[in-house]
Design a protein around this motif. Structure first.
Motif, mmCIF file in Angstrom:
data_model
loop_
_atom_site.group_PDB
_atom_site.id
_atom_site.type_symbol
_atom_site.label_atom_id
_atom_site.label_comp_id
_atom_site.label_asym_id
_atom_site.label_seq_id
_atom_site.Cartn_x
_atom_site.Cartn_y
_atom_site.Cartn_z
ATOM 1 N N SER A 492 0.826 -1.216 0.000
ATOM 2 C CA SER A 492 0.000 0.000 0.000
ATOM 3 C C SER A 492 0.853 1.257 0.000
ATOM 4 C CB SER A 492 -0.908 0.014 1.239
ATOM 5 O OG SER A 492 -0.128 0.020 2.430
ATOM 6 N N GLU A 493 2.199 1.079 -0.064
ATOM 7 C CA GLU A 493 3.101 2.232 -0.007
ATOM 8 C C GLU A 493 4.242 2.064 -1.000
ATOM 9 O OE1 GLU A 493 2.522 4.821 1.868
ATOM 10 O OE2 GLU A 493 0.855 3.993 3.024
ATOM 11 N N ASP A 494 4.860 3.180 -1.371
ATOM 12 C CA ASP A 494 6.085 3.191 -2.178
ATOM 13 C C ASP A 494 7.287 3.288 -1.255
ATOM 14 O OD1 ASP A 494 4.583 3.210 -4.511
ATOM 15 O OD2 ASP A 494 4.522 5.394 -4.603
ATOM 16 N N GLY A 495 8.387 2.623 -1.625
ATOM 17 C CA GLY A 495 9.608 2.739 -0.839
ATOM 18 C C GLY A 495 10.374 1.442 -0.786
ATOM 19 N N ALA A 496 11.267 1.320 0.190
ATOM 20 C CA ALA A 496 12.076 0.109 0.375
ATOM 21 C C ALA A 496 11.558 -0.663 1.580
ATOM 22 C CB ALA A 496 13.543 0.481 0.569
ATOM 23 N N THR A 497 11.441 -1.967 1.452
ATOM 24 C CA THR A 497 10.914 -2.788 2.540
ATOM 25 C C THR A 497 11.864 -2.763 3.741
ATOM 26 O OG1 THR A 497 11.995 -4.743 1.608
ATOM 27 C CG2 THR A 497 9.709 -4.338 0.962
ATOM 28 N N THR A 498 11.293 -2.904 4.921
ATOM 29 C CA THR A 498 12.100 -2.933 6.145
ATOM 30 C C THR A 498 11.955 -4.287 6.826
ATOM 31 O OG1 THR A 498 10.299 -2.080 7.521
ATOM 32 C CG2 THR A 498 11.762 -0.455 6.489
ATOM 33 N N GLN A 499 13.004 -4.663 7.530
ATOM 34 C CA GLN A 499 12.986 -5.939 8.245
ATOM 35 C C GLN A 499 11.911 -5.922 9.327
ATOM 36 O OE1 GLN A 499 16.837 -7.069 9.602
ATOM 37 N NE2 GLN A 499 16.189 -9.015 10.460
ATOM 38 N N TYR A 500 11.759 -4.787 9.963
ATOM 39 C CA TYR A 500 10.778 -4.651 11.048
ATOM 40 C C TYR A 500 9.363 -4.918 10.535
ATOM 41 C CZ TYR A 500 7.955 -2.300 14.622
ATOM 42 O OH TYR A 500 7.014 -2.013 15.579
ATOM 43 N N SER A 501 9.022 -4.347 9.373
ATOM 44 C CA SER A 501 7.681 -4.510 8.830
ATOM 45 C C SER A 501 7.451 -5.925 8.296
ATOM 46 C CB SER A 501 7.443 -3.490 7.724
ATOM 47 O OG SER A 501 6.141 -3.611 7.201
ATOM 48 N N LEU A 502 8.433 -6.458 7.578
ATOM 49 C CA LEU A 502 8.277 -7.797 7.001
ATOM 50 C C LEU A 502 8.149 -8.861 8.092
ATOM 51 C CD1 LEU A 502 10.788 -7.782 3.979
ATOM 52 C CD2 LEU A 502 8.325 -7.367 3.956
ATOM 53 N N TYR A 520 6.246 -0.749 -4.635
ATOM 54 C CA TYR A 520 5.380 0.381 -4.968
ATOM 55 C C TYR A 520 3.926 -0.020 -4.728
ATOM 56 C CZ TYR A 520 5.367 -2.260 -9.386
ATOM 57 O OH TYR A 520 5.281 -3.249 -10.333
ATOM 58 N N VAL A 521 3.051 0.967 -4.733
ATOM 59 C CA VAL A 521 1.630 0.735 -4.497
ATOM 60 C C VAL A 521 1.084 -0.187 -5.587
ATOM 61 C CG1 VAL A 521 -0.652 1.807 -4.380
ATOM 62 C CG2 VAL A 521 1.333 2.965 -3.369
ATOM 63 N N GLY A 522 0.435 -1.271 -5.190
ATOM 64 C CA GLY A 522 -0.131 -2.213 -6.146
ATOM 65 C C GLY A 522 0.769 -3.381 -6.468
ATOM 66 N N MET A 523 2.016 -3.370 -5.976
ATOM 67 C CA MET A 523 2.936 -4.489 -6.215
ATOM 68 C C MET A 523 2.608 -5.626 -5.258
ATOM 69 S SD MET A 523 7.086 -4.463 -6.103
ATOM 70 C CE MET A 523 8.019 -5.955 -5.765
ATOM 71 N N ILE A 524 2.621 -6.853 -5.749
ATOM 72 C CA ILE A 524 2.338 -8.036 -4.921
ATOM 73 C C ILE A 524 3.633 -8.478 -4.254
ATOM 74 C CG2 ILE A 524 1.586 -10.437 -4.962
ATOM 75 C CD1 ILE A 524 -0.234 -9.675 -7.324
#
Length: 608
Positions: A492-502, A520-524
């Motif tokens: 739901s957001e653009d950017g780089a994934t974080t370990q904390y969130s994943l 990016y928004v819409g990416m699976i």
């Protein structure tokens, strides 16, 4: 010099290219100190990586003052168009069959085409040194296969050799001396007839293989059907309907000598040669002397059964890696592919900046996409594979392509395979033990039912199952087939994934991305553990305070993500999803990136 033209045909991984290596070595085509790569005929990078033959290729050896032109053919059913067109160049075929696996679906396909052309095949039972070899049973299987395919008495009376291509020997008896391949060479000279051609007629040949050379331009390979040709000879090119494509000169005549193409001054009827100097000629047009007014007959190729949509990459990360990112460049490359690959068809799509590409299967189209991303730095988005339906002119019924599927699986997993195939409208034809605790299952199933199943099949059988498939014809439409059961985890957001969130998202399903990857928004970014799609935030960071915490981020251990290659991603997606392909990445995304647009489409019931 006498000439023999043969093709080596077999199911994938039964040892065709390895046998050709030994034929070249034992005929003296290489110097004693010459270094030659294993599977020398697989010169393409993709062929070497995957260990399969993709393109048909010609080589030549000399044995007892006779030139033997050998064509190595692909073994995978998706590249059957390569086999169909080259059979018009040969007068005999060596059918290679694994001594343990026996006659598999692709063997049936290519043998059927060879028998229909009247060729009298030589059968070689290869890999006879395997511990689980069963040569007598395989011999009976081959005879039954020939009879089922309508072979005549001459074809049923086929000669048979026992061989080991890797060890470089062939014998008429199982317990023969096992010295070299001279029995195979001698049998080819005795059994395969010389080409039946008219040497006195004006020059004519049908283009069968097309290549592009950086120095020579278009190089067309085929068998000279009549007459002879000399350097700089004026010729014209005729379409199958008799119209003239172009007029030019043969600036280069090339004959095959081992792995090399050697320039020659003259070529004669019966020989397989390559010619250069023509700028528009393609497959399957006739190259002929100016006095020839009628084109030669060409072999029709079976139509495509599967279609994909190739689109411009319009995602947020599009255009950052590739150099060829416009729809015009994509269009030019696709239509160029149809010139040399007559099993592929390209047409304009109703969508803007998109093209419909039809072929034989997911692997064939996947190889095309892989070639494009490597050779020209293309960026594409690919839609879900769709089968090509047709209407029966006599009954008016809607028909769809069916496939014959042969599965070898360990007995404990046979139940789950039968259950999954039944869910996909598969009808079991046969079930029998194949030795070593394995069962061989035969199914008739709609091609639609197999899209996306291979990965699930490997999971169900713990990687031990082997599936072989072959197009068997069109049958009445069987109704809807259930697709993927699990939904998607959508960023739901653009950017780089974080370990904390994943780390917090792992409980929601299986992830496809690692920490630090751009999204990016819409990416699976993963597969949801439930049936519905779920929008998630993979870039969320830990809120920092000035209070020192006892826990550390190093304790957030991530399960390794499920990384998909190109074919796996194409098989995985649903109708409302796309695969984004760039020179360095394969991503999966929703067709409509905006969540509001997706919801609006769902309410209206439209995906496209």
């Amino acid at each position: 010099m006498d000439i023999r033209n043969i093709a080596i045909i077999a199911h994938v991984d039964h040892g065709k290219t390895t046998l050709v290596d030994q034929l070249l070595k034992q005929s003296g085509s290489f110097r004693d100190n010459q270094h030659v790569a294993e599977r020398a005929m697989d010169s393409n990078d993709l062929e070497r990586e995957r260990g399969i033959t993709i393109l048909a290729k010609c080589t030549s050896v000399v044995w007892k003052d006779t030139r033997i032109n050998i064509i190595d053919t692909p073994g995978h059913a998706d590249f059957g168009g390569e086999v169909e067109r080259i059979l018009s160049m040969v007068d005999g075929a060596v059918v290679l069959v694994d001594s343990a696996e026996g006659a598999l679906p692709q063997t049936k396909f290519v043998v059927g085409k060879a028998l229909a052309r009247g060729l009298r095949p030589i059968v070689v039972v290869n890999k006879i040194d395997r511990g689980d070899a069963r040569p007598d049973e395989v011999h009976n299987e081959i005879f039954d296969l020939f009879a089922a395919l309508g072979a005549n008495d001459e074809q049923l009376d086929f000669p048979m050799l026992y061989a080991s291509g890797r060890q470089g020997w062939a014998d008429l008896e199982i317990d023969g001396p096992r010295k070299d391949l001279s029995p195979l060479f001698d049998l080819i000279l005795r059994h395969v007839p010389a080409p039946k051609v008219n040497k006195d007629a004006p020059f004519a040949m049908v283009a069968t293989i097309l290549e592009n050379d950086n120095f020579l331009g278009r190089v067309l390979t085929g068998r000279v059907e009549q007459g002879s040709a000399k350097m700089n000879m004026p010729v014209h090119v005729l379409r199958p309907d008799g119209s003239v494509v172009e007029t030019g000169r043969l600036t280069k005549l090339l004959s095959f000598r081992g792995l090399d193409r050697v320039p020659v001054e003259e070529v004669e009827a019966g020989d397989i040669v390559a010619v250069a100097g023509l700028s528009e000629a393609t497959i399957p047009e006739t190259i002929a002397a100016l006095e020839v007014k009628e084109p030669l007959a060409s072999t029709p190729v079976d139509p495509p059964t599967l279609s994909m949509t190739f689109r411009l990459n319009d995602g947020p990360l599009g255009g950052r890696e590739g150099k060829k990112v416009t729809s015009r460049q994509i269009r030019d490359r696709l239509f160029k592919e149809t010139e040399g690959n007559i099993a592929i068809r390209v047409s304009e799509s109703p969508e803007s900046e998109a093209f419909e590409v039809a072929g034989r299967g997911e692997l064939q189209l996947g190889v095309l996409i892989e070639q494009m991303r490597r050779e020209g730095f293309f960026e594409l988005t690919i839609g879900r594979p769709r089968v090509l339906f047709r209407t029966n002119e006599e009954t008016g019924e809607r028909e769809e392509p069916f496939e014959e599927v042969l599965i070898d699986v360990d007995e404990p997993y046979s139940g789950v395979v039968v259950e999954k195939m039944a869910l996909r409208k598969g009808l079991m034809q046969d079930m029998q033990p194949s030795g070593g605790g394995k069962v061989r299952l035969t199914f008739q199933i709609p091609s639609r039912g197999l899209i996306g199943y291979h990965g699930e099949f490997l999971t169900d059988t713990r990687g031990s199952g082997i599936m072989n498939r072959l197009f068997s014809g069109y049958q009445p439409y069987v109704g809807p087939i259930a697709g993927r059961r699990n939904g998607s985890l959508i960023s739901s957001e653009d950017g780089a994934t974080t370990q904390y969130s994943l780390f917090s998202l792992q409980d929601r399903g299986t992830l496809f991305v690692d920490a630090g990857e751009k999204v990016y928004v819409g990416m699976i970014i993963g597969e949801h553990s439930r049936e519905n799609d779920l929008e998630v935030n993979p870039i969320r960071e830990k809120k920092l305070t000035n209070i020192r915490a006892a826990g550390k981020d190093e304790a957030l251990l991530l399960i390794p993500p499920r990384k998909m290659n190109l074919e796996q991603a194409i098989a995985y997606i649903e109708d409302d999803e796309l695969v984004e392909v760039t020179p360095s990445a394969v991503r999966i995304r929703k067709r409509y990136l905006d969540p509001h647009e997706r919801k609006k489409r769902e309410r209206s019931g439209t995906v496209d």
